[in-house]
Design an enzyme around this catalytic site. Structure first.
Site, PDB file in Angstrom:
ATOM      1  N   PHE A  13      42.307  36.606  36.370  1.00  0.00           N
ATOM      2  CA  PHE A  13      41.265  35.595  35.809  1.00  0.00           C
ATOM      3  C   PHE A  13      40.948  35.768  34.488  1.00  0.00           C
ATOM      4  O   PHE A  13      40.840  34.674  33.583  1.00  0.00           O
ATOM      5  CB  PHE A  13      40.018  35.918  36.810  1.00  0.00           C
ATOM      6  CG  PHE A  13      40.065  35.652  38.084  1.00  0.00           C
ATOM      7  CD1 PHE A  13      40.880  34.675  38.618  1.00  0.00           C
ATOM      8  CD2 PHE A  13      39.039  35.865  39.011  1.00  0.00           C
ATOM      9  CE1 PHE A  13      41.060  34.072  39.852  1.00  0.00           C
ATOM     10  CE2 PHE A  13      38.986  35.361  40.282  1.00  0.00           C
ATOM     11  CZ  PHE A  13      40.022  34.570  40.589  1.00  0.00           C
ATOM     12  N   ARG A  14      40.893  37.046  33.789  1.00  0.00           N
ATOM     13  CA  ARG A  14      40.199  37.107  32.714  1.00  0.00           C
ATOM     14  C   ARG A  14      41.161  37.373  31.374  1.00  0.00           C
ATOM     15  O   ARG A  14      40.799  37.553  30.142  1.00  0.00           O
ATOM     16  CB  ARG A  14      39.244  38.154  32.571  1.00  0.00           C
ATOM     17  CG  ARG A  14      37.925  37.778  33.396  1.00  0.00           C
ATOM     18  CD  ARG A  14      36.874  38.591  33.723  1.00  0.00           C
ATOM     19  NE  ARG A  14      35.964  38.340  34.425  1.00  0.00           N
ATOM     20  CZ  ARG A  14      35.877  38.278  35.614  1.00  0.00           C
ATOM     21  NH1 ARG A  14      37.142  38.640  36.379  1.00  0.00           N
ATOM     22  NH2 ARG A  14      35.004  37.758  36.629  1.00  0.00           N
ATOM     23  N   GLN A  42      41.061  45.094  44.619  1.00  0.00           N
ATOM     24  CA  GLN A  42      40.181  44.030  44.790  1.00  0.00           C
ATOM     25  C   GLN A  42      41.000  42.608  44.862  1.00  0.00           C
ATOM     26  O   GLN A  42      40.516  41.437  44.742  1.00  0.00           O
ATOM     27  CB  GLN A  42      39.633  43.584  43.108  1.00  0.00           C
ATOM     28  CG  GLN A  42      38.551  44.856  42.999  1.00  0.00           C
ATOM     29  CD  GLN A  42      38.048  44.853  41.448  1.00  0.00           C
ATOM     30  OE1 GLN A  42      37.298  44.131  41.078  1.00  0.00           O
ATOM     31  NE2 GLN A  42      38.936  45.835  40.584  1.00  0.00           N
ATOM     32  N   ILE A  49      43.716  39.956  46.673  1.00  0.00           N
ATOM     33  CA  ILE A  49      43.764  39.452  48.014  1.00  0.00           C
ATOM     34  C   ILE A  49      45.089  39.023  48.364  1.00  0.00           C
ATOM     35  O   ILE A  49      45.517  38.410  49.346  1.00  0.00           O
ATOM     36  CB  ILE A  49      42.756  38.341  48.064  1.00  0.00           C
ATOM     37  CG1 ILE A  49      43.196  36.986  46.844  1.00  0.00           C
ATOM     38  CG2 ILE A  49      41.308  38.498  47.903  1.00  0.00           C
ATOM     39  CD1 ILE A  49      42.381  36.022  46.948  1.00  0.00           C
ATOM     40  N   HIS A  61      37.994  42.652  48.533  1.00  0.00           N
ATOM     41  CA  HIS A  61      37.773  41.081  48.469  1.00  0.00           C
ATOM     42  C   HIS A  61      38.718  40.394  49.703  1.00  0.00           C
ATOM     43  O   HIS A  61      38.768  39.042  49.462  1.00  0.00           O
ATOM     44  CB  HIS A  61      38.047  40.662  47.154  1.00  0.00           C
ATOM     45  CG  HIS A  61      37.115  41.149  46.255  1.00  0.00           C
ATOM     46  ND1 HIS A  61      37.271  41.188  44.830  1.00  0.00           N
ATOM     47  CD2 HIS A  61      35.821  41.776  46.191  1.00  0.00           C
ATOM     48  CE1 HIS A  61      36.214  41.677  44.099  1.00  0.00           C
ATOM     49  NE2 HIS A  61      35.578  42.157  44.954  1.00  0.00           N
ATOM     50  N   CYS A 102      39.350  30.559  62.426  1.00  0.00           N
ATOM     51  CA  CYS A 102      38.356  29.556  62.789  1.00  0.00           C
ATOM     52  C   CYS A 102      37.055  29.922  62.754  1.00  0.00           C
ATOM     53  O   CYS A 102      36.650  30.782  63.307  1.00  0.00           O
ATOM     54  CB  CYS A 102      38.822  28.787  63.905  1.00  0.00           C
ATOM     55  SG  CYS A 102      37.872  27.476  64.819  1.00  0.00           S
ATOM     56  N   CYS A 135      35.704  29.204  66.834  1.00  0.00           N
ATOM     57  CA  CYS A 135      36.339  30.108  67.974  1.00  0.00           C
ATOM     58  C   CYS A 135      36.978  31.236  67.410  1.00  0.00           C
ATOM     59  O   CYS A 135      37.465  32.082  68.280  1.00  0.00           O
ATOM     60  CB  CYS A 135      37.321  29.128  68.812  1.00  0.00           C
ATOM     61  SG  CYS A 135      38.812  29.015  67.804  1.00  0.00           S
ATOM     62  N   CYS A 155      40.675  23.766  67.930  1.00  0.00           N
ATOM     63  CA  CYS A 155      39.504  23.684  68.914  1.00  0.00           C
ATOM     64  C   CYS A 155      38.656  22.458  67.842  1.00  0.00           C
ATOM     65  O   CYS A 155      37.426  21.999  68.180  1.00  0.00           O
ATOM     66  CB  CYS A 155      38.573  24.779  68.918  1.00  0.00           C
ATOM     67  SG  CYS A 155      37.837  25.438  67.554  1.00  0.00           S
ATOM     68  N   SER A 159      39.314  44.214  35.077  1.00  0.00           N
ATOM     69  CA  SER A 159      38.461  44.377  33.751  1.00  0.00           C
ATOM     70  C   SER A 159      37.195  44.960  34.142  1.00  0.00           C
ATOM     71  O   SER A 159      36.220  45.034  33.430  1.00  0.00           O
ATOM     72  CB  SER A 159      38.185  42.537  33.430  1.00  0.00           C
ATOM     73  OG  SER A 159      37.319  42.091  34.652  1.00  0.00           O
TER      74      SER A 159
HETATM   75  P1  NAD Z   1      40.398  40.382  35.996  1.00  0.00           P
HETATM   76  O1  NAD Z   1      41.065  39.156  35.705  1.00  0.00           O
HETATM   77  O2  NAD Z   1      39.084  40.196  35.682  1.00  0.00           O
HETATM   78  O3  NAD Z   1      41.090  41.312  35.091  1.00  0.00           O
HETATM   79  C1  NAD Z   1      42.340  41.742  34.836  1.00  0.00           C
HETATM   80  C2  NAD Z   1      42.359  42.959  33.953  1.00  0.00           C
HETATM   81  O4  NAD Z   1      43.697  43.052  34.149  1.00  0.00           O
HETATM   82  C3  NAD Z   1      42.475  42.408  32.560  1.00  0.00           C
HETATM   83  O5  NAD Z   1      41.503  43.418  31.949  1.00  0.00           O
HETATM   84  C4  NAD Z   1      43.871  42.757  31.845  1.00  0.00           C
HETATM   85  O6  NAD Z   1      43.777  43.142  30.590  1.00  0.00           O
HETATM   86  C5  NAD Z   1      44.497  43.541  32.750  1.00  0.00           C
HETATM   87  N1  NAD Z   1      45.989  43.362  33.239  1.00  0.00           N
HETATM   88  C6  NAD Z   1      46.434  42.056  33.184  1.00  0.00           C
HETATM   89  N2  NAD Z   1      47.699  42.416  33.513  1.00  0.00           N
HETATM   90  C7  NAD Z   1      47.836  43.669  33.378  1.00  0.00           C
HETATM   91  C8  NAD Z   1      49.250  44.500  33.471  1.00  0.00           C
HETATM   92  N3  NAD Z   1      50.549  44.140  33.758  1.00  0.00           N
HETATM   93  N4  NAD Z   1      49.063  45.984  33.297  1.00  0.00           N
HETATM   94  C9  NAD Z   1      47.558  46.527  32.981  1.00  0.00           C
HETATM   95  N5  NAD Z   1      46.831  45.618  33.019  1.00  0.00           N
HETATM   96  C10 NAD Z   1      46.648  44.262  33.029  1.00  0.00           C
HETATM   97  O7  NAD Z   1      40.685  41.147  37.339  1.00  0.00           O
HETATM   98  P2  NAD Z   1      39.915  41.777  38.179  1.00  0.00           P
HETATM   99  O8  NAD Z   1      39.227  42.801  37.550  1.00  0.00           O
HETATM  100  O9  NAD Z   1      40.552  42.195  39.332  1.00  0.00           O
HETATM  101  O10 NAD Z   1      38.823  40.827  38.885  1.00  0.00           O
HETATM  102  C11 NAD Z   1      38.894  39.407  39.167  1.00  0.00           C
HETATM  103  C12 NAD Z   1      38.714  39.148  40.697  1.00  0.00           C
HETATM  104  O11 NAD Z   1      39.920  38.369  40.773  1.00  0.00           O
HETATM  105  C13 NAD Z   1      39.066  40.020  42.053  1.00  0.00           C
HETATM  106  O12 NAD Z   1      38.003  40.018  42.654  1.00  0.00           O
HETATM  107  C14 NAD Z   1      40.291  39.635  42.286  1.00  0.00           C
HETATM  108  O13 NAD Z   1      39.551  39.498  44.083  1.00  0.00           O
HETATM  109  C15 NAD Z   1      40.467  38.331  42.029  1.00  0.00           C
HETATM  110  N6  NAD Z   1      41.987  37.948  41.677  1.00  0.00           N
HETATM  111  C16 NAD Z   1      42.865  38.315  42.642  1.00  0.00           C
HETATM  112  C17 NAD Z   1      44.063  37.999  42.458  1.00  0.00           C
HETATM  113  C18 NAD Z   1      45.120  38.811  43.406  1.00  0.00           C
HETATM  114  O14 NAD Z   1      45.124  39.077  44.207  1.00  0.00           O
HETATM  115  N7  NAD Z   1      46.420  38.862  42.872  1.00  0.00           N
HETATM  116  C19 NAD Z   1      44.612  37.409  41.409  1.00  0.00           C
HETATM  117  C20 NAD Z   1      43.426  37.047  40.634  1.00  0.00           C
HETATM  118  C21 NAD Z   1      42.338  37.057  40.726  1.00  0.00           C
END
Ligand code: NAD
Length: 233
Positions: free
Chosen positions: A30-31, A98, A100, A116, A124, A127, A147, A186
Site C-alpha cells: 500500500f505505502r 497482516q 490476506i 486481516h 454468503c 446462509c 440462495c 510500515s
Molecule cells: P504497507 O504497504 O503499509 O507497508 C509495506 C512496507 O513494506 C513498507 O514500509 C515498505 O518499505 C516495506 N517493503 C515493501 N517491499 C519490501 C520488501 N521486499 N522487503 C522489505 N520491506 C518491504 O503494508 P502493511 O504495513 O502490511 O499495511 C497495509 C495493509 O495492507 C495490511 O493491513 C494488509 O492487510 C494490506 N495489504 C495486504 C497485501 C497482501 O496480502 N499481500 C497487499 C497490500 C496490502
C-alpha cells in the site's frame, strides 16, 4: 550478534509481517513509492476497502478488489519459504501476518495468524455458504450465493473489528516468543501494529525497506528486502 547467531540462539521465533513480505512475489503493497496508495484512483483505496463502501458501492468495491487484491497467480518467495522451513525445523512458533494473500500457507507454514483475514475465504452473508477466491475472480459484477445472499470476502475491511480468537492467538505467540522478526510492514495499521509491543523475549529484528516508527525499539534494523535477507541466512 549477527542475525544468524540470534536465530541459532532461539527456538520460539515469531515472524510479524505485512504487505512488504509479498512484494517480491509481485503483489504491490500500500505505502511504498509504487504501492497502491500512490496510484491515482477517483476514490482512495482506504475508502474503497472500507465496510461502509462495501455495503454502499458493492459493485465498485468488487471491481477494485478483483483487479488489485486478488493476485491468485502469485507464488511464495524466499521469505515465505524460509519461514516454512524454520517452522518445520522447530525454530519458529508462528507467523503473524497482516496479509490476506495466503502465501505463507502456500509455502507450507501451518501456524499462521491472519489478522486481516484471507482472500481465500468468502462466504454468503445470508446462509454462510463458503466460496473460493477463484469463484469471486470469475464472477461478474456483484457475486451472489445460490440462495440469493451477497457474498463477502473474509477480509477485515476498514471500520471492521479483528477476529477475537486470531488476535488472542497472535498476541499469545508474540508474548511467548524468544525472538521477534518484524518485516515488510510500515507498522501504521492499528490495532495490528500495536501487537509487537507484547514481545518480551531475547532478540528483536526489523527488516523493512523503509524506516518505521519501531526502528528505535529493535535490537537490529535492516533496511533491505526481506526475501533477500532471509534467503541469505
Ligand atoms: P504497507 O504497504 O503499509 O507497508 C509495506 C512496507 O513494506 C513498507 O514500509 C515498505 O518499505 C516495506 N517493503 C515493501 N517491499 C519490501 C520488501 N521486499 N522487503 C522489505 N520491506 C518491504 O503494508 P502493511 O504495513 O502490511 O499495511 C497495509 C495493509 O495492507 C495490511 O493491513 C494488509 O492487510 C494490506 N495489504 C495486504 C497485501 C497482501 O496480502 N499481500 C497487499 C497490500 C496490502
Amino acid at each position: 550478534m549477527t542475525l544468524k547467531e540470534m536465530i541459532n540462539d532461539c527456538s520460539r521465533i515469531v515472524f510479524f509481517g505485512g504487505a512488504g513480505v509479498s512484494t517480491e512475489s509481485g503483489i504491490p503493497d500500500f505505502r511504498s513509492a509504487d504501492g497502491l496508495y500512490r496510484q491515482k484512483y477517483s476514490v482512495p483505496p482506504e475508502v474503497i476497502l472500507s465496510a461502509d463502501y462495501f455495503y454502499s458501492h458493492t459493485e465498485e468495491f468488487y471491481q477494485f478488489y478483483r483487479d488489485k487484491m486478488l493476485c491468485l497467480d502469485a507464488k511464495p518467495n524466499a521469505a515465505h519459504i524460509k519461514l516454512a522451513e524454520w517452522e518445520k525445523e522447530g525454530k519458529l512458533s508462528a507467523v503473524v501476518t497482516q496479509n490476506i494473500d495466503g502465501l505463507h500457507q502456500s509455502a507450507g507454514s501451518k501456524k499462521v495468524f491472519e489478522l486481516h483475514g484471507s482472500v481465500h475465504r468468502n462466504y454468503c452473508l445470508k446462509c454462510k455458504k463458503e466460496y473460493s477466491a477463484e469463484f469471486i475472480l470469475n464472477s461478474e459484477g456483484v457475486p451472489h450465493c445460490e440462495c440469493g445472499g451477497l457474498i463477502k470476502p473474509d477480509v477485515v475491511l476498514y471500520g471492521e473489528p479483528l477476529d477475537d480468537n486470531t488476535v488472542q492467538g497472535a498476541v499469545n505467540a508474540i508474548a511467548n516468543a524468544d525472538m521477534l522478526v518484524i518485516a515488510g510492514t510500515s507498522l501504521s495499521v492499528y490495532p495490528a501494529a500495536g501487537f509487537v509491543r507484547y514481545f518480551r523475549g531475547k532478540h528483536s529484528v526489523l527488516i523493512n525497506r523503509d524506516e518505521t516508527p519501531y526502528d528505535g525499539a529493535c535490537e537490529a534494523v535492516i533496511h533491505s528486502k526481506v526475501g533477500e535477507v532471509l534467503e541469505s541466512l
